[in-house]
Design a protein around this motif. Structure first.
Motif, PDB file in Angstrom:
ATOM      1  N   ALA A 107       0.036 -20.569  22.388  1.00 13.97           N
ATOM      2  CA  ALA A 107      -0.781 -21.263  23.391  1.00 13.97           C
ATOM      3  C   ALA A 107      -1.848 -20.370  23.995  1.00 13.97           C
ATOM      4  CB  ALA A 107       0.116 -21.832  24.490  1.00 13.97           C
ATOM      5  N   ASP A 108      -1.525 -19.077  24.149  1.00 16.74           N
ATOM      6  CA  ASP A 108      -2.484 -18.129  24.717  1.00 16.74           C
ATOM      7  C   ASP A 108      -3.204 -17.299  23.655  1.00 16.74           C
ATOM      8  OD1 ASP A 108      -1.906 -18.929  27.320  1.00 16.74           O
ATOM      9  OD2 ASP A 108      -0.349 -17.408  27.581  1.00 16.74           O
ATOM     10  N   GLY A 109      -2.807 -17.453  22.384  1.00 14.44           N
ATOM     11  CA  GLY A 109      -3.448 -16.731  21.295  1.00 14.44           C
ATOM     12  C   GLY A 109      -3.147 -15.243  21.278  1.00 14.44           C
ATOM     13  N   ILE A 110      -1.916 -14.860  21.606  1.00  6.93           N
ATOM     14  CA  ILE A 110      -1.536 -13.453  21.645  1.00  6.93           C
ATOM     15  C   ILE A 110      -0.915 -13.043  20.303  1.00  6.93           C
ATOM     16  CG2 ILE A 110      -0.187 -11.664  22.822  1.00  6.93           C
ATOM     17  CD1 ILE A 110      -2.294 -13.063  24.591  1.00  6.93           C
ATOM     18  N   ILE A 111      -1.508 -12.019  19.690  1.00 10.25           N
ATOM     19  CA  ILE A 111      -1.029 -11.499  18.414  1.00 10.25           C
ATOM     20  C   ILE A 111      -0.696 -10.017  18.598  1.00 10.25           C
ATOM     21  CG2 ILE A 111      -1.660 -10.958  16.021  1.00 10.25           C
ATOM     22  CD1 ILE A 111      -3.539 -13.381  16.127  1.00 10.25           C
ATOM     23  N   SER A 112       0.452  -9.610  18.050  1.00 15.83           N
ATOM     24  CA  SER A 112       0.847  -8.198  18.070  1.00 15.83           C
ATOM     25  C   SER A 112       0.945  -7.683  16.647  1.00 15.83           C
ATOM     26  CB  SER A 112       2.202  -8.016  18.743  1.00 15.83           C
ATOM     27  OG  SER A 112       2.101  -8.286  20.106  1.00 15.83           O
ATOM     28  N   ILE A 113       0.547  -6.426  16.475  1.00 17.66           N
ATOM     29  CA  ILE A 113       0.664  -5.753  15.186  1.00 17.66           C
ATOM     30  C   ILE A 113       1.327  -4.402  15.442  1.00 17.66           C
ATOM     31  CG2 ILE A 113      -0.556  -4.865  13.164  1.00 17.66           C
ATOM     32  CD1 ILE A 113      -2.941  -6.674  14.024  1.00 17.66           C
ATOM     33  N   VAL A 114       2.347  -4.094  14.657  1.00 24.58           N
ATOM     34  CA  VAL A 114       3.018  -2.799  14.729  1.00 24.58           C
ATOM     35  C   VAL A 114       3.063  -2.240  13.313  1.00 24.58           C
ATOM     36  CG1 VAL A 114       5.125  -1.559  15.334  1.00 24.58           C
ATOM     37  CG2 VAL A 114       4.394  -3.516  16.713  1.00 24.58           C
ATOM     38  N   GLU A 115       2.520  -1.030  13.149  1.00 23.71           N
ATOM     39  CA  GLU A 115       2.411  -0.399  11.838  1.00 23.71           C
ATOM     40  C   GLU A 115       3.012   0.997  11.880  1.00 23.71           C
ATOM     41  OE1 GLU A 115      -1.748  -0.315  10.598  1.00 23.71           O
ATOM     42  OE2 GLU A 115      -2.185  -1.877  12.066  1.00 23.71           O
ATOM     43  N   ARG A 116       3.632   1.405  10.760  1.00 29.73           N
ATOM     44  CA  ARG A 116       4.086   2.787  10.592  1.00 29.73           C
ATOM     45  C   ARG A 116       3.550   3.290   9.258  1.00 29.73           C
ATOM     46  NH1 ARG A 116       9.503   4.299  10.322  1.00 29.73           N
ATOM     47  NH2 ARG A 116       9.831   2.507   8.981  1.00 29.73           N
ATOM     48  N   TRP A 117       2.923   4.460   9.295  1.00 31.81           N
ATOM     49  CA  TRP A 117       2.311   5.063   8.112  1.00 31.81           C
ATOM     50  C   TRP A 117       2.846   6.469   7.908  1.00 31.81           C
ATOM     51  CZ3 TRP A 117      -0.737   2.079   5.096  1.00 31.81           C
ATOM     52  CH2 TRP A 117      -1.186   0.881   5.656  1.00 31.81           C
ATOM     53  N   GLU A 118       2.917   6.891   6.650  1.00 33.85           N
ATOM     54  CA  GLU A 118       3.382   8.247   6.350  1.00 33.85           C
ATOM     55  C   GLU A 118       2.520   9.291   7.039  1.00 33.85           C
ATOM     56  OE1 GLU A 118       3.554   8.846   2.138  1.00 33.85           O
ATOM     57  OE2 GLU A 118       5.307   7.554   1.920  1.00 33.85           O
ATOM     58  N   GLU A 128       0.814  -1.213   0.000  1.00 34.23           N
ATOM     59  CA  GLU A 128       0.000   0.000   0.000  1.00 34.23           C
ATOM     60  C   GLU A 128       0.848   1.263   0.000  1.00 34.23           C
ATOM     61  OE1 GLU A 128      -3.362   0.327   2.722  1.00 34.23           O
ATOM     62  OE2 GLU A 128      -3.128  -1.823   3.104  1.00 34.23           O
ATOM     63  N   SER A 129       0.341   2.261  -0.699  1.00 32.54           N
ATOM     64  CA  SER A 129       0.975   3.567  -0.685  1.00 32.54           C
ATOM     65  C   SER A 129       0.872   4.155   0.726  1.00 32.54           C
ATOM     66  CB  SER A 129       0.260   4.481  -1.676  1.00 32.54           C
ATOM     67  OG  SER A 129       0.779   5.777  -1.611  1.00 32.54           O
ATOM     68  N   GLY A 130       1.977   4.679   1.216  1.00 28.91           N
ATOM     69  CA  GLY A 130       1.979   5.297   2.541  1.00 28.91           C
ATOM     70  C   GLY A 130       2.344   4.361   3.673  1.00 28.91           C
ATOM     71  N   CYS A 131       2.455   3.064   3.388  1.00 30.73           N
ATOM     72  CA  CYS A 131       2.857   2.111   4.429  1.00 30.73           C
ATOM     73  C   CYS A 131       4.379   2.113   4.538  1.00 30.73           C
ATOM     74  CB  CYS A 131       2.365   0.706   4.098  1.00 30.73           C
ATOM     75  SG  CYS A 131       2.877  -0.533   5.307  1.00 30.73           S
ATOM     76  N   LEU A 132       4.880   2.485   5.699  1.00 28.60           N
ATOM     77  CA  LEU A 132       6.326   2.494   5.939  1.00 28.60           C
ATOM     78  C   LEU A 132       6.807   1.159   6.485  1.00 28.60           C
ATOM     79  CD1 LEU A 132       6.574   6.040   7.541  1.00 28.60           C
ATOM     80  CD2 LEU A 132       7.014   5.385   5.149  1.00 28.60           C
ATOM     81  N   SER A 133       5.989   0.513   7.303  1.00 25.98           N
ATOM     82  CA  SER A 133       6.280  -0.832   7.790  1.00 25.98           C
ATOM     83  C   SER A 133       5.017  -1.408   8.403  1.00 25.98           C
ATOM     84  CB  SER A 133       7.429  -0.845   8.808  1.00 25.98           C
ATOM     85  OG  SER A 133       7.077  -0.170   9.992  1.00 25.98           O
ATOM     86  N   TYR A 134       4.937  -2.730   8.372  1.00 24.75           N
ATOM     87  CA  TYR A 134       3.761  -3.417   8.894  1.00 24.75           C
ATOM     88  C   TYR A 134       4.209  -4.795   9.328  1.00 24.75           C
ATOM     89  CZ  TYR A 134      -1.131  -4.816   9.241  1.00 24.75           C
ATOM     90  OH  TYR A 134      -2.345  -5.225   9.702  1.00 24.75           O
ATOM     91  N   SER A 135       4.001  -5.112  10.582  1.00 25.83           N
ATOM     92  CA  SER A 135       4.469  -6.379  11.113  1.00 25.83           C
ATOM     93  C   SER A 135       3.421  -6.991  12.026  1.00 25.83           C
ATOM     94  CB  SER A 135       5.767  -6.155  11.895  1.00 25.83           C
ATOM     95  OG  SER A 135       6.200  -7.348  12.484  1.00 25.83           O
ATOM     96  N   MET A 136       3.156  -8.263  11.829  1.00 26.11           N
ATOM     97  CA  MET A 136       2.285  -9.030  12.723  1.00 26.11           C
ATOM     98  C   MET A 136       3.090 -10.190  13.272  1.00 26.11           C
ATOM     99  SD  MET A 136      -1.391  -9.646  11.053  1.00 26.11           S
ATOM    100  CE  MET A 136      -2.407  -8.331  10.470  1.00 26.11           C
TER     101      MET A 136
END
Length: 100
Positions: A46-57, A32-40
């Motif tokens: 076991a506990d179903g923990i998900i993290s998302i870190v995003e950087r946008w212009e 995507e335009s404007g996406c600097l980084s995107y990580s999941m």
């Protein structure tokens, strides 16, 4: 720059079916335009923990992301698996290298 940090708890039994959805979301979002980084990351399967870190212009790029087809598919795919979610948006200022 806009930073988004999300921590979600999902049904751990659903992780295997969600894994390809997460992978698709990352791949499509990176294009995507404007996406600097995107990580999941599945931090704790076991506990179903998900993290998302995003950087946008800017916030306009983030808002555009919310209207994409892959975001809609992601939301539909994950909504019944979510137990809790904590999502925050931050305005980043004074960005500089960690080690100068």
């Amino acid at each position: 720059m806009i930073i988004v940090i999300v921590r979600a708890e999902v049904d751990p039994d659903r992780i295997p079916e969600l894994r390809p959805v997460l992978d698709t979301m990352m791949r499509e979002t990176w294009a995507e335009s404007g996406c600097l980084s995107y990580s999941m990351a599945i931090e704790n399967e076991a506990d179903g923990i998900i993290s998302i870190v995003e950087r946008w212009e800017d916030e306009a790029a983030l808002r555009s992301h919310f209207g994409t087809e892959h975001m809609e598919l992601f939301n539909r795919s994950i909504k019944d698996a979510i137990r809790t979610i904590d999502a925050k948006i931050y305005d980043a200022a004074n960005e500089r290298p960690l080690m100068a």
